[in-house]
Design a protein around this motif. Sequence first.
Motif, short mmCIF file in Angstrom:
data_model
loop_
_atom_site.label_atom_id
_atom_site.label_comp_id
_atom_site.label_asym_id
_atom_site.label_seq_id
_atom_site.Cartn_x
_atom_site.Cartn_y
_atom_site.Cartn_z
N GLU A 81 0.81 -1.35 -0.02
CA GLU A 81 -0.10 0.17 -0.26
C GLU A 81 0.90 1.11 0.10
OE1 GLU A 81 -3.13 -0.26 -0.61
OE2 GLU A 81 -3.41 -2.48 -0.75
N ALA A 82 1.79 1.23 0.69
CA ALA A 82 3.09 2.37 -0.08
C ALA A 82 3.28 2.91 -0.84
CB ALA A 82 4.40 1.98 0.60
N VAL A 83 3.16 4.32 -1.05
CA VAL A 83 3.78 5.20 -2.58
C VAL A 83 4.94 6.28 -2.33
CG1 VAL A 83 2.19 7.05 -3.87
CG2 VAL A 83 1.08 4.93 -2.71
N PRO A 84 5.90 5.26 -2.59
CA PRO A 84 6.72 5.44 -2.74
C PRO A 84 6.96 7.49 -3.59
CG PRO A 84 7.67 4.07 -3.56
CD PRO A 84 6.14 4.10 -3.28
N ASP A 85 7.74 7.95 -3.17
CA ASP A 85 7.96 9.24 -3.12
C ASP A 85 8.17 9.64 -4.86
OD1 ASP A 85 7.80 10.41 -1.22
OD2 ASP A 85 9.79 11.25 -0.70
N ILE A 86 8.52 8.44 -5.52
CA ILE A 86 8.95 8.73 -7.18
C ILE A 86 7.39 8.25 -8.08
CG2 ILE A 86 9.67 6.39 -7.21
CD1 ILE A 86 11.80 7.60 -9.88
N VAL A 87 6.90 7.34 -7.38
CA VAL A 87 5.66 7.44 -7.49
C VAL A 87 4.64 8.36 -7.87
CG1 VAL A 87 3.84 5.67 -7.77
CG2 VAL A 87 6.02 4.55 -7.11
N ALA A 88 4.48 9.11 -6.64
CA ALA A 88 3.52 10.38 -6.16
C ALA A 88 3.76 10.91 -8.02
CB ALA A 88 3.84 11.08 -5.23
N GLU A 89 5.82 10.90 -8.07
CA GLU A 89 5.98 11.75 -8.55
C GLU A 89 5.31 11.74 -10.41
OE1 GLU A 89 10.04 14.38 -10.38
OE2 GLU A 89 9.84 13.17 -8.40
N PHE A 90 5.79 10.04 -10.69
CA PHE A 90 4.76 9.31 -11.80
C PHE A 90 3.88 9.82 -11.51
CE2 PHE A 90 7.93 5.85 -11.90
CZ PHE A 90 9.03 5.78 -12.40
N GLN A 91 2.35 10.21 -10.77
CA GLN A 91 1.54 10.42 -10.84
C GLN A 91 1.35 11.70 -11.13
OE1 GLN A 91 -1.36 8.11 -10.36
NE2 GLN A 91 -2.02 9.75 -11.82
N SER A 92 2.38 12.81 -10.93
CA SER A 92 1.88 13.84 -10.72
C SER A 92 2.49 13.82 -12.38
CB SER A 92 2.99 14.57 -10.10
OG SER A 92 2.96 16.09 -10.41
N ILE A 93 3.10 13.20 -12.39
CA ILE A 93 3.92 13.61 -14.19
C ILE A 93 2.87 13.25 -15.11
CG2 ILE A 93 5.53 13.21 -16.47
CD1 ILE A 93 7.35 12.65 -13.91
N ILE A 94 2.07 12.02 -15.11
CA ILE A 94 1.58 11.78 -16.13
C ILE A 94 -0.29 13.11 -16.19
CG2 ILE A 94 -0.64 10.30 -16.11
CD1 ILE A 94 1.53 7.75 -14.82
N ASP A 95 -0.90 13.16 -14.92
CA ASP A 95 -1.04 14.27 -15.25
C ASP A 95 -1.05 15.28 -15.52
OD1 ASP A 95 -2.57 12.08 -13.05
OD2 ASP A 95 -2.46 13.40 -10.89
N GLN A 96 -0.18 15.38 -15.59
CA GLN A 96 0.00 17.37 -16.57
C GLN A 96 0.92 16.88 -17.71
OE1 GLN A 96 3.81 18.73 -13.89
NE2 GLN A 96 2.26 18.80 -12.34
N VAL A 97 1.49 16.03 -18.49
CA VAL A 97 1.88 15.47 -19.70
C VAL A 97 0.95 15.06 -20.07
CG1 VAL A 97 3.41 14.83 -21.21
CG2 VAL A 97 3.90 16.00 -18.86
N ALA A 98 0.38 13.37 -19.70
CA ALA A 98 -0.62 12.55 -20.47
C ALA A 98 -1.77 13.20 -21.27
CB ALA A 98 -0.32 11.66 -19.67
N ASP A 99 -1.93 12.70 -22.86
CA ASP A 99 -2.46 13.15 -23.25
C ASP A 99 -4.42 12.79 -22.09
OD1 ASP A 99 -2.10 10.72 -24.34
OD2 ASP A 99 -2.94 10.67 -25.92
N HIS A 100 -4.22 11.74 -22.13
CA HIS A 100 -5.06 10.66 -21.25
C HIS A 100 -4.51 10.62 -20.23
CE1 HIS A 100 -7.77 10.70 -24.90
NE2 HIS A 100 -6.79 10.28 -25.58
#
Length: 143
Positions: A81-100
């Motif tokens: 259930e842990a969310v490493p900092d890098i995974v949180a950063e991945f999610q932020s990048i997906i939210d900002q950059v991905a077309d979907h």
Amino acid sequence: MLRNLPQILSPSLLYTLRAMGHGDRIALVDGNFPAESSGPDCLRLDGISATDVLKAVLQVMPLDTFVTAPAITMQVVGDPEAVPDIVAEFQSIIDQVADHPAKISTLERHAFYEAASGAFAVVQTGEQRLYGNILLTKGIIAP
């Protein structure tokens, strides 16, 4: 040199991204990942963070909208259930950059290795943070 392409995308990586078809997966992995022995072609981007590579890849490659998990990371061993900092950063990048943008899903460590072994290619980054691995499923560009 080409315009409007992130400079960290090497010619071989650009070729790979272009050659991939809808539904194909690419694994972006950290420096500890057993990339060379995982099976698919291994492309190296030593010295470049996984987050920078993810940002660059998502600028040119759409995420699949026909699957429930177009972005998958590896679960923390002993604490799924842990969310490493890098995974949180991945999610932020997906939210900002991905077309979907999509919510990241996770797989147990060995299941992630198995999924990566079936990817079109593996991109080994210079990422030093643990759990800096993500599988992306390529989508389509509508006419």
